[in-house]
Design a protein around this motif. Sequence first.
Motif, PDB file in Angstrom:
ATOM      1  N   LEU A 152       0.817  -1.205   0.000  1.00 36.67           N
ATOM      2  CA  LEU A 152       0.000   0.000   0.000  1.00 36.67           C
ATOM      3  C   LEU A 152       0.856   1.262   0.000  1.00 36.67           C
ATOM      4  CD1 LEU A 152      -2.738  -1.032   2.613  1.00 36.67           C
ATOM      5  CD2 LEU A 152      -2.833  -1.202   0.107  1.00 36.67           C
ATOM      6  N   GLU A 153       0.315   2.327  -0.559  1.00 37.12           N
ATOM      7  CA  GLU A 153       1.017   3.605  -0.606  1.00 37.12           C
ATOM      8  C   GLU A 153       1.184   4.174   0.804  1.00 37.12           C
ATOM      9  OE1 GLU A 153      -1.142   6.203  -3.133  1.00 37.12           O
ATOM     10  OE2 GLU A 153      -1.317   4.740  -4.747  1.00 37.12           O
ATOM     11  N   ASP A 154       2.269   4.894   1.016  1.00 35.49           N
ATOM     12  CA  ASP A 154       2.524   5.486   2.328  1.00 35.49           C
ATOM     13  C   ASP A 154       1.404   6.431   2.760  1.00 35.49           C
ATOM     14  OD1 ASP A 154       4.865   4.124   2.679  1.00 35.49           O
ATOM     15  OD2 ASP A 154       6.185   5.829   2.266  1.00 35.49           O
ATOM     16  N   SER A 155       0.750   7.068   1.809  1.00 36.70           N
ATOM     17  CA  SER A 155      -0.301   8.033   2.136  1.00 36.70           C
ATOM     18  C   SER A 155      -1.598   7.373   2.580  1.00 36.70           C
ATOM     19  CB  SER A 155      -0.594   8.922   0.928  1.00 36.70           C
ATOM     20  OG  SER A 155      -1.066   8.135  -0.165  1.00 36.70           O
ATOM     21  N   THR A 156      -1.716   6.055   2.454  1.00 29.41           N
ATOM     22  CA  THR A 156      -2.946   5.352   2.794  1.00 29.41           C
ATOM     23  C   THR A 156      -3.297   5.562   4.261  1.00 29.41           C
ATOM     24  OG1 THR A 156      -2.510   3.665   1.112  1.00 29.41           O
ATOM     25  CG2 THR A 156      -4.094   3.105   2.842  1.00 29.41           C
ATOM     26  N   VAL A 157      -4.514   6.015   4.514  1.00 28.94           N
ATOM     27  CA  VAL A 157      -5.001   6.206   5.878  1.00 28.94           C
ATOM     28  C   VAL A 157      -5.476   4.872   6.421  1.00 28.94           C
ATOM     29  CG1 VAL A 157      -6.734   7.345   7.322  1.00 28.94           C
ATOM     30  CG2 VAL A 157      -5.662   8.584   5.415  1.00 28.94           C
ATOM     31  N   VAL A 158      -4.983   4.489   7.590  1.00 28.57           N
ATOM     32  CA  VAL A 158      -5.344   3.222   8.224  1.00 28.57           C
ATOM     33  C   VAL A 158      -6.359   3.489   9.334  1.00 28.57           C
ATOM     34  CG1 VAL A 158      -4.511   1.195   9.474  1.00 28.57           C
ATOM     35  CG2 VAL A 158      -3.068   2.265   7.711  1.00 28.57           C
ATOM     36  N   LEU A 159      -7.552   2.905   9.178  1.00 27.70           N
ATOM     37  CA  LEU A 159      -8.590   2.947  10.204  1.00 27.70           C
ATOM     38  C   LEU A 159      -8.758   1.532  10.730  1.00 27.70           C
ATOM     39  CD1 LEU A 159     -11.137   5.332   8.448  1.00 27.70           C
ATOM     40  CD2 LEU A 159      -9.402   5.913  10.137  1.00 27.70           C
ATOM     41  N   SER A 160      -8.295   1.311  11.942  1.00 31.32           N
ATOM     42  CA  SER A 160      -8.201  -0.049  12.467  1.00 31.32           C
ATOM     43  C   SER A 160      -9.347  -0.370  13.411  1.00 31.32           C
ATOM     44  CB  SER A 160      -6.865  -0.242  13.185  1.00 31.32           C
ATOM     45  OG  SER A 160      -6.763   0.643  14.281  1.00 31.32           O
ATOM     46  N   GLY A 161      -9.360  -1.609  13.883  1.00 28.82           N
ATOM     47  CA  GLY A 161     -10.427  -2.074  14.757  1.00 28.82           C
ATOM     48  C   GLY A 161     -10.356  -1.518  16.163  1.00 28.82           C
ATOM     49  N   HIS A 162      -9.203  -1.055  16.570  1.00 28.48           N
ATOM     50  CA  HIS A 162      -9.009  -0.483  17.907  1.00 28.48           C
ATOM     51  C   HIS A 162      -7.976   0.622  17.806  1.00 28.48           C
ATOM     52  CE1 HIS A 162     -11.092  -3.935  19.846  1.00 28.48           C
ATOM     53  NE2 HIS A 162     -10.529  -4.613  18.859  1.00 28.48           N
ATOM     54  N   GLY A 163      -8.168   1.674  18.599  1.00 26.91           N
ATOM     55  CA  GLY A 163      -7.158   2.718  18.676  1.00 26.91           C
ATOM     56  C   GLY A 163      -7.280   3.780  17.596  1.00 26.91           C
ATOM     57  N   PRO A 164      -6.292   4.699  17.558  1.00 25.28           N
ATOM     58  CA  PRO A 164      -6.361   5.853  16.665  1.00 25.28           C
ATOM     59  C   PRO A 164      -6.009   5.502  15.228  1.00 25.28           C
ATOM     60  CG  PRO A 164      -4.290   5.875  17.848  1.00 25.28           C
ATOM     61  CD  PRO A 164      -5.082   4.722  18.412  1.00 25.28           C
ATOM     62  N   GLN A 165      -6.360   6.425  14.334  1.00 23.36           N
ATOM     63  CA  GLN A 165      -5.980   6.239  12.937  1.00 23.36           C
ATOM     64  C   GLN A 165      -4.495   6.489  12.765  1.00 23.36           C
ATOM     65  OE1 GLN A 165      -8.366   9.351  10.899  1.00 23.36           O
ATOM     66  NE2 GLN A 165      -6.439  10.110  10.102  1.00 23.36           N
ATOM     67  N   THR A 166      -3.952   5.950  11.676  1.00 21.62           N
ATOM     68  CA  THR A 166      -2.549   6.138  11.366  1.00 21.62           C
ATOM     69  C   THR A 166      -2.417   6.110   9.847  1.00 21.62           C
ATOM     70  OG1 THR A 166      -0.306   5.293  11.801  1.00 21.62           O
ATOM     71  CG2 THR A 166      -2.051   3.649  11.601  1.00 21.62           C
ATOM     72  N   THR A 167      -1.201   5.988   9.349  1.00 23.24           N
ATOM     73  CA  THR A 167      -0.979   5.836   7.915  1.00 23.24           C
ATOM     74  C   THR A 167      -0.012   4.678   7.684  1.00 23.24           C
ATOM     75  OG1 THR A 167       0.948   7.310   7.817  1.00 23.24           O
ATOM     76  CG2 THR A 167      -1.245   8.319   7.535  1.00 23.24           C
ATOM     77  N   ILE A 168      -0.049   4.143   6.485  1.00 23.89           N
ATOM     78  CA  ILE A 168       0.889   3.070   6.148  1.00 23.89           C
ATOM     79  C   ILE A 168       2.325   3.582   6.247  1.00 23.89           C
ATOM     80  CG2 ILE A 168       1.768   1.673   4.230  1.00 23.89           C
ATOM     81  CD1 ILE A 168      -0.614   0.400   5.567  1.00 23.89           C
ATOM     82  N   GLY A 169       2.572   4.809   5.810  1.00 29.07           N
ATOM     83  CA  GLY A 169       3.927   5.352   5.891  1.00 29.07           C
ATOM     84  C   GLY A 169       4.432   5.422   7.317  1.00 29.07           C
ATOM     85  N   ARG A 170       3.578   5.867   8.230  1.00 30.03           N
ATOM     86  CA  ARG A 170       3.977   5.952   9.635  1.00 30.03           C
ATOM     87  C   ARG A 170       4.260   4.562  10.197  1.00 30.03           C
ATOM     88  NH1 ARG A 170      -0.388   8.625  11.884  1.00 30.03           N
ATOM     89  NH2 ARG A 170       0.561  10.552  11.115  1.00 30.03           N
ATOM     90  N   GLU A 171       3.396   3.610   9.862  1.00 35.63           N
ATOM     91  CA  GLU A 171       3.596   2.252  10.382  1.00 35.63           C
ATOM     92  C   GLU A 171       4.803   1.583   9.736  1.00 35.63           C
ATOM     93  OE1 GLU A 171       1.829   1.321  13.108  1.00 35.63           O
ATOM     94  OE2 GLU A 171       1.299   3.424  12.777  1.00 35.63           O
ATOM     95  N   ARG A 172       5.035   1.852   8.483  1.00 37.21           N
ATOM     96  CA  ARG A 172       6.214   1.286   7.820  1.00 37.21           C
ATOM     97  C   ARG A 172       7.495   1.756   8.497  1.00 37.21           C
ATOM     98  NH1 ARG A 172       5.573  -0.345   2.602  1.00 37.21           N
ATOM     99  NH2 ARG A 172       4.111   1.349   2.143  1.00 37.21           N
ATOM    100  N   ALA A 173       7.457   2.989   9.006  1.00 41.13           N
ATOM    101  CA  ALA A 173       8.654   3.568   9.623  1.00 41.13           C
ATOM    102  C   ALA A 173       8.796   3.223  11.099  1.00 41.13           C
ATOM    103  CB  ALA A 173       8.633   5.090   9.460  1.00 41.13           C
ATOM    104  N   THR A 174       7.678   2.986  11.813  1.00 38.73           N
ATOM    105  CA  THR A 174       7.750   2.888  13.269  1.00 38.73           C
ATOM    106  C   THR A 174       7.177   1.607  13.872  1.00 38.73           C
ATOM    107  OG1 THR A 174       5.607   4.004  13.576  1.00 38.73           O
ATOM    108  CG2 THR A 174       7.561   5.408  13.413  1.00 38.73           C
ATOM    109  N   ASN A 175       6.310   0.920  13.170  1.00 40.97           N
ATOM    110  CA  ASN A 175       5.681  -0.275  13.741  1.00 40.97           C
ATOM    111  C   ASN A 175       6.687  -1.430  13.731  1.00 40.97           C
ATOM    112  OD1 ASN A 175       4.148  -2.808  13.884  1.00 40.97           O
ATOM    113  ND2 ASN A 175       2.331  -1.545  13.654  1.00 40.97           N
TER     114      ASN A 175
END
Length: 237
Positions: A192-215
Amino acid sequence: MLIAGFPAGAWGTNCYLVAPAAGEECVIIDPGHQAAQGVEDAVKKHRLKPVAVVLTHGHIDHVASVVPVCGAHDVPAWIHPEDRFMMSDPEKALGRSIGQQLMGELTVGEPDDVKELTDGAALELAGMQFSVAHAPGHTKGSVTFRMPEQADIPPVFFSGDLLFAGSIGRTDLPGGDHAEILQSLARVCLPLEDSTVVLSGHGPQTTIGRERATNPFLREVAAGLGGGFSAAPRRGM
């Protein structure tokens, strides 16, 4: 596009209502424990007409309000066939110790109209397109829903309990598999593109780019390690 989301019930499970705009048809994602009133409040506030419920997986914290919500609006529920049994038998899905705590509180069962999701399907609902990806690991029938980029709106990814901000779904319940969830992260999330907004089942929203860098889990998969790294706690029921 309108996305109205709220955390519901004892587990703070995110329920989402998605529509092209206020006053139009909408899709409800994961109406879980004690979510029915929140759904009705959002429908009234935004003048929405539900046309379907779609489920990322079958755990009771994501499906507990499916029957009343579908019944109130006479709409079908979509779920992957490998998780369909959980709507009627949540104890089998959660294990006896957790399931027994809930059975006296919840009324379980299927809505009148259940449709089954398949990997790679393109659902056309409420004038919107949802791309379905089978993503086992948290449960055998976990899926994600992706909406394409629209005008100035980046792609939106409803990850269920596959990917969270800073973590991933737990794999210690029946049907969970750590190696399998890592494979799903690699196959479904990494492209997925880094700009993709992630809306998950629990917790706050994030982005694929943020998770790729920090998760730490997504970084592990991206690095091709594939081991049992677990520096961050895993979430979800």
